[in-house]
Scaffold this active site. Structure first.
Site, PDB file in Angstrom:
ATOM      1  CD  GLU A 130      36.487   5.954  19.702  1.00 39.03           C
ATOM      2  OE1 GLU A 130      36.966   6.634  20.644  1.00 39.03           O
ATOM      3  OE2 GLU A 130      37.164   5.574  18.746  1.00 39.03           O
ATOM      4  CB  THR A 183      39.463  12.905  18.016  1.00 38.48           C
ATOM      5  OG1 THR A 183      40.573  12.004  18.029  1.00 38.48           O
ATOM      6  CG2 THR A 183      38.542  12.514  16.878  1.00 38.48           C
TER       7      THR A 183
HETATM    8  N1  HSE Z   1      37.366   9.018  11.761  1.00 33.07           N
HETATM    9  C1  HSE Z   1      37.803   9.695  12.934  1.00 33.07           C
HETATM   10  C2  HSE Z   1      38.301  11.080  12.565  1.00 33.07           C
HETATM   11  C3  HSE Z   1      38.922   8.910  13.561  1.00 33.07           C
HETATM   12  O1  HSE Z   1      39.042  11.181  11.590  1.00 33.07           O
HETATM   13  O2  HSE Z   1      37.928  12.054  13.207  1.00 33.07           O
HETATM   14  C4  HSE Z   1      39.470   9.506  14.817  1.00 33.07           C
HETATM   15  O3  HSE Z   1      40.517   8.680  15.293  1.00 33.07           O
END
Ligand code: HSE
Length: 308
Positions: A130, A183
């Protein structure tokens, strides 16, 4: 256990509106699959990536590669892996595409090495993926992708993962418009500080959601699915977001919002029939925007990463 394994890990819906970076749930589909071979060469080799032609096979630039390199380094002996990755989840979809690949890789490697890691350790390894994918080592996709169910990341340092109760009638609908949101970019839109009053409203809702899950109180779950932190900043990224959310609510959803960092939009519903009605309504709404999309409905999956 031999020296080969095939593992799948599911798509996940993270944040659930009120729990930015700390809560997520597993869906039954779609999923990513990792075929892993223990080679003993000390190297990670990505032999093939199926179902997606935009991902790099360079282990340094690939989520799966980063996870496996971290595991090799920790295993403390000559390991080395050969990987085939099958993408069932489109990157940049908001339903944990990188998270599912990372989770499947971590789980598969753990199994091949004789199940030597705890599930929390597997989450730590998957978070390396991630970090590469989004610039932040968040766990709210990889944790449910490994554990299954609905999972709370109570703390990152130290990592503390808490499995939550799953009300038996809880269903999730996801509309995935076929556009990509990075993201890292969507995280860049967020304020690094939030006013105390906003925080108070947000954590009230998160506590309400958790209480609702334990009390099987679907109204309380619905009332708590409100986001004062990410949605106000990110909604503009998703064409037709307001209309999608409104159509979900008008047709009986408990609540709806952005799945992860988007562009997928999710709705939680009570029961399969309600989910079907919401899926239909949201599909009709997005059709009007002429954006191609995928649609899924699923109960919360109790299964996370698993041998297949
Ligand atoms: N919690 C993360 C965000 C999840 O909202 O950036 C990304 O899939």
């Amino acid at each position: 256990m031999g020296n080969r394994i095939r593992v799948k890990a599911p798509a996940t819906v993270s944040n659930l509106n009120c729990g930015f970076d700390v809560i997520g749930l597993a869906l039954e589909e779609p999923f990513d699959t990792v075929e892993l071979e223990l080679t003993g060469t000390g190297r990670v080799e990505i032999e093939d990536i199926r179902g997606c032609d935009t991902l790099s096979r360079d282990p340094e630039k690939n989520v799966v590669g980063k996870v496996l390199e971290a595991i090799s380094a920790r295993a403390g002996r000559q390991t080395g892996f050969r990987v085939v990755l099958e993408k069932g989840i489109r990157p940049g979809s908001g339903i944990g595409s990188s998270g599912a690949s990372a989770a499947a890789a971590a789980f598969a490697a753990g199994q091949l090495l004789g199940n030597i890691f705890t599930r929390e350790e597997l989450v730590r390894f998957a978070m390396e993926g991630e970090l590469l994918a989004s610039g932040a080592a968040h766990a709210d996709n990889v944790a449910p992708a490994i554990y299954g169910g609905i999972v709370l990341v109570r703390s990152y340092e130290p990592l503390d993962i808490v499995e939550l109760n799953i009300p038996s009638e809880l269903w999730c609908v996801v509309i995935h418009p076929e556009t990509e949101i990075k993201t890292s970019m969507a995280r860049g839109l967020l304020d690094s500080h939030i006013p105390l009053q906003v925080a108070v409203r947000q954590w009230g809702n998160l506590a309400g959601l958790v209480a609702g899950l334990y009390r099987d109180d679907y109204d309380l779950i619905g009332r708590s699915l409100v986001d004062f932190v990410a949605e106000p900043k990110r909604a503009v990224l998703i064409r037709g977001f307001r209309e999608l959310k409104e159509s979900a609510m008008k047709h009986g959803a408990l609540g709806a919002g952005i799945s992860g960092s988007g562009p997928s939009v999710f709705a939680l519903c009570r029961g399969m029939d309600a989910a079907g009605a919401v899926l239909k309504a949201m599909s009709e709404t997005i059709q009007a925007t002429e954006v191609a999309f995928d649609a899924y409905m699923s109960p919360v999956s109790r299964k996370g990463a698993q041998v297949c």
